[in-house]
Design a protein around this motif. Structure first.
Motif, PDB file in Angstrom:
ATOM      1  N   PHE A   9      16.645  85.479   4.321  1.00 22.62           N
ATOM      2  CA  PHE A   9      17.732  84.717   4.889  1.00 22.62           C
ATOM      3  C   PHE A   9      17.495  84.533   6.377  1.00 22.62           C
ATOM      4  N   VAL A  10      17.938  83.428   6.895  1.00 22.65           N
ATOM      5  CA  VAL A  10      17.929  83.226   8.338  1.00 22.65           C
ATOM      6  C   VAL A  10      19.045  84.085   8.901  1.00 22.65           C
ATOM      7  N   THR A  11      18.759  84.834   9.951  1.00 15.10           N
ATOM      8  CA  THR A  11      19.761  85.746  10.492  1.00 15.10           C
ATOM      9  C   THR A  11      20.128  85.446  11.937  1.00 15.10           C
ATOM     10  N   GLU A  12      19.472  84.481  12.559  1.00 15.92           N
ATOM     11  CA  GLU A  12      19.824  84.092  13.913  1.00 15.92           C
ATOM     12  C   GLU A  12      20.006  82.587  13.939  1.00 15.92           C
ATOM     13  N   PHE A  13      21.027  82.166  14.649  1.00 22.94           N
ATOM     14  CA  PHE A  13      21.378  80.758  14.682  1.00 22.94           C
ATOM     15  C   PHE A  13      21.518  80.296  16.121  1.00 22.94           C
ATOM     16  N   CYS A  14      21.326  78.992  16.309  1.00 24.60           N
ATOM     17  CA  CYS A  14      21.503  78.368  17.628  1.00 24.60           C
ATOM     18  C   CYS A  14      20.682  79.098  18.684  1.00 24.60           C
ATOM     19  N   VAL A  15      19.383  79.234  18.433  1.00 25.91           N
ATOM     20  CA  VAL A  15      18.516  80.028  19.303  1.00 25.91           C
ATOM     21  C   VAL A  15      17.748  79.186  20.320  1.00 25.91           C
ATOM     22  N   ARG A  16      17.811  77.878  20.212  1.00 20.64           N
ATOM     23  CA  ARG A  16      17.116  77.052  21.184  1.00 20.64           C
ATOM     24  C   ARG A  16      17.755  77.237  22.560  1.00 20.64           C
ATOM     25  N   GLN A  17      16.956  77.042  23.591  1.00 18.81           N
ATOM     26  CA  GLN A  17      17.388  77.323  24.951  1.00 18.81           C
ATOM     27  C   GLN A  17      18.681  76.582  25.319  1.00 18.81           C
ATOM     28  N   ALA A  18      18.789  75.319  24.967  1.00 19.90           N
ATOM     29  CA  ALA A  18      19.981  74.546  25.318  1.00 19.90           C
ATOM     30  C   ALA A  18      21.224  75.116  24.629  1.00 19.90           C
ATOM     31  N   SER A  19      21.071  75.569  23.409  1.00 19.58           N
ATOM     32  CA  SER A  19      22.208  76.145  22.686  1.00 19.58           C
ATOM     33  C   SER A  19      22.634  77.466  23.308  1.00 19.58           C
ATOM     34  N   ARG A  20      21.676  78.242  23.758  1.00 23.90           N
ATOM     35  CA  ARG A  20      22.006  79.526  24.391  1.00 23.90           C
ATOM     36  C   ARG A  20      22.729  79.314  25.721  1.00 23.90           C
ATOM     37  N   ARG A  21      22.401  78.241  26.418  1.00 23.37           N
ATOM     38  CA  ARG A  21      23.115  77.932  27.668  1.00 23.37           C
ATOM     39  C   ARG A  21      24.538  77.486  27.378  1.00 23.37           C
ATOM     40  N   GLY A  22      24.703  76.785  26.264  1.00 21.14           N
ATOM     41  CA  GLY A  22      26.026  76.306  25.887  1.00 21.14           C
ATOM     42  C   GLY A  22      26.390  75.023  26.610  1.00 21.14           C
ATOM     43  N   LEU A  23      27.645  74.668  26.493  1.00 17.68           N
ATOM     44  CA  LEU A  23      28.135  73.417  27.079  1.00 17.68           C
ATOM     45  C   LEU A  23      28.951  73.645  28.337  1.00 17.68           C
ATOM     46  N   GLY A  24      29.116  74.899  28.713  1.00 22.00           N
ATOM     47  CA  GLY A  24      29.914  75.193  29.893  1.00 22.00           C
ATOM     48  C   GLY A  24      31.395  75.160  29.558  1.00 22.00           C
ATOM     49  N   THR A  25      32.203  75.021  30.593  1.00 23.69           N
ATOM     50  CA  THR A  25      33.656  74.969  30.429  1.00 23.69           C
ATOM     51  C   THR A  25      34.174  73.676  31.038  1.00 23.69           C
ATOM     52  N   LYS A  26      35.457  73.439  30.874  1.00 17.39           N
ATOM     53  CA  LYS A  26      36.069  72.234  31.446  1.00 17.39           C
ATOM     54  C   LYS A  26      35.924  72.233  32.967  1.00 17.39           C
ATOM     55  N   ASP A  27      36.072  73.415  33.563  1.00 19.34           N
ATOM     56  CA  ASP A  27      35.960  73.527  35.020  1.00 19.34           C
ATOM     57  C   ASP A  27      34.523  73.589  35.506  1.00 19.34           C
ATOM     58  N   SER A  28      33.622  73.982  34.616  1.00 11.81           N
ATOM     59  CA  SER A  28      32.219  74.122  35.000  1.00 11.81           C
ATOM     60  C   SER A  28      31.312  73.622  33.876  1.00 11.81           C
ATOM     61  N   PRO A  29      31.325  72.300  33.635  1.00 11.15           N
ATOM     62  CA  PRO A  29      30.508  71.766  32.536  1.00 11.15           C
ATOM     63  C   PRO A  29      29.019  71.809  32.877  1.00 11.15           C
ATOM     64  N   ILE A  30      28.223  71.859  31.841  1.00 10.25           N
ATOM     65  CA  ILE A  30      26.769  71.802  32.002  1.00 10.25           C
ATOM     66  C   ILE A  30      26.324  70.382  31.671  1.00 10.25           C
ATOM     67  N   GLU A  39      18.438  69.348  20.973  1.00 14.03           N
ATOM     68  CA  GLU A  39      18.270  70.754  20.573  1.00 14.03           C
ATOM     69  C   GLU A  39      19.576  71.339  20.035  1.00 14.03           C
ATOM     70  N   ILE A  40      20.664  71.076  20.731  1.00  7.96           N
ATOM     71  CA  ILE A  40      21.962  71.597  20.315  1.00  7.96           C
ATOM     72  C   ILE A  40      22.375  71.003  18.975  1.00  7.96           C
ATOM     73  N   LEU A  41      22.163  69.706  18.802  1.00 10.12           N
ATOM     74  CA  LEU A  41      22.537  69.065  17.540  1.00 10.12           C
ATOM     75  C   LEU A  41      21.725  69.597  16.366  1.00 10.12           C
ATOM     76  N   VAL A  42      20.437  69.852  16.573  1.00  9.86           N
ATOM     77  CA  VAL A  42      19.600  70.430  15.513  1.00  9.86           C
ATOM     78  C   VAL A  42      20.092  71.837  15.174  1.00  9.86           C
ATOM     79  N   ASP A  43      20.393  72.633  16.204  1.00 11.95           N
ATOM     80  CA  ASP A  43      20.899  73.986  15.964  1.00 11.95           C
ATOM     81  C   ASP A  43      22.220  73.960  15.190  1.00 11.95           C
ATOM     82  N   ILE A  44      23.103  73.049  15.561  1.00 13.80           N
ATOM     83  CA  ILE A  44      24.388  72.938  14.871  1.00 13.80           C
ATOM     84  C   ILE A  44      24.168  72.535  13.418  1.00 13.80           C
ATOM     85  N   ASP A  45      23.294  71.566  13.171  1.00 16.77           N
ATOM     86  CA  ASP A  45      22.995  71.148  11.793  1.00 16.77           C
ATOM     87  C   ASP A  45      22.437  72.308  10.977  1.00 16.77           C
TER      88      ASP A  45
END
Length: 140
Positions: A9-30, A39-45
């Motif tokens: 089984f795959v046991t780790e998800f969203c491991v690409r660098q962009a996914s690990r950084r995330g999208l930030g917050t409303k006050d501090s978007p990335i 990268e994020i879209l592939v990880d989400i899929d």
């Protein structure tokens, strides 16, 4: 990442660098590049595919163990016909006709299938939780 259990089984998800950084917050978007977004879209899929599989395993386990289901199946003749047709289907190699047909191999022996579900359901619940946790981290 693969881990040995009752299966692989795959046991780790969203491991690409962009996914690990995330999208930030409303006050501090990335600010994302096209590459980061892809990268994020592939990880989400990929996470959604694993999440759907884990939930399907739990659904089948719960359904086949629901009170009265075993008795109802036995009263209507049991799994014999399903297993017979599955064996014929697999015997003719039709499970390879498309990826959607591979499930027939599971139906050749329903008792073994139920036993496999029993063994895998606890582990797939952990996978489901890991998936959900990693998907949440993208949004924070």
């Amino acid at each position: 990442k693969q881990k040995e259990g009752t299966g692989s089984f795959v046991t780790e998800f969203c491991v690409r660098q962009a996914s690990r950084r995330g999208l930030g917050t409303k006050d501090s978007p990335i600010v994302l590049s096209d590459h980061d977004l892809n990268e994020i879209l592939v990880d989400i899929d990929e996470a959604h595919i694993s999440l759907a599989g884990a939930r399907a395993c739990k659904f089948m386990h719960d359904l086949l163990n629901w009170p009265g289901v075993t008795e109802a199946i036995q009263n209507s003749g049991g799994w014999g016909k399903v297993e017979t047709y599955a064996k014929m289907f697999v015997g003719d190699g039709l499970e390879h006709a498309s990826t959607e047909e591979a499930f027939w191999t599971l139906l050749e022996d329903i008792d073994a299938f139920i036993l496999r579900l029993d063994k895998d359901v606890a582990y797939t619940s952990k996978i489901e939780q890991a998936c959900q946790d990693r998907l949440r981290l993208i949004w924070t």
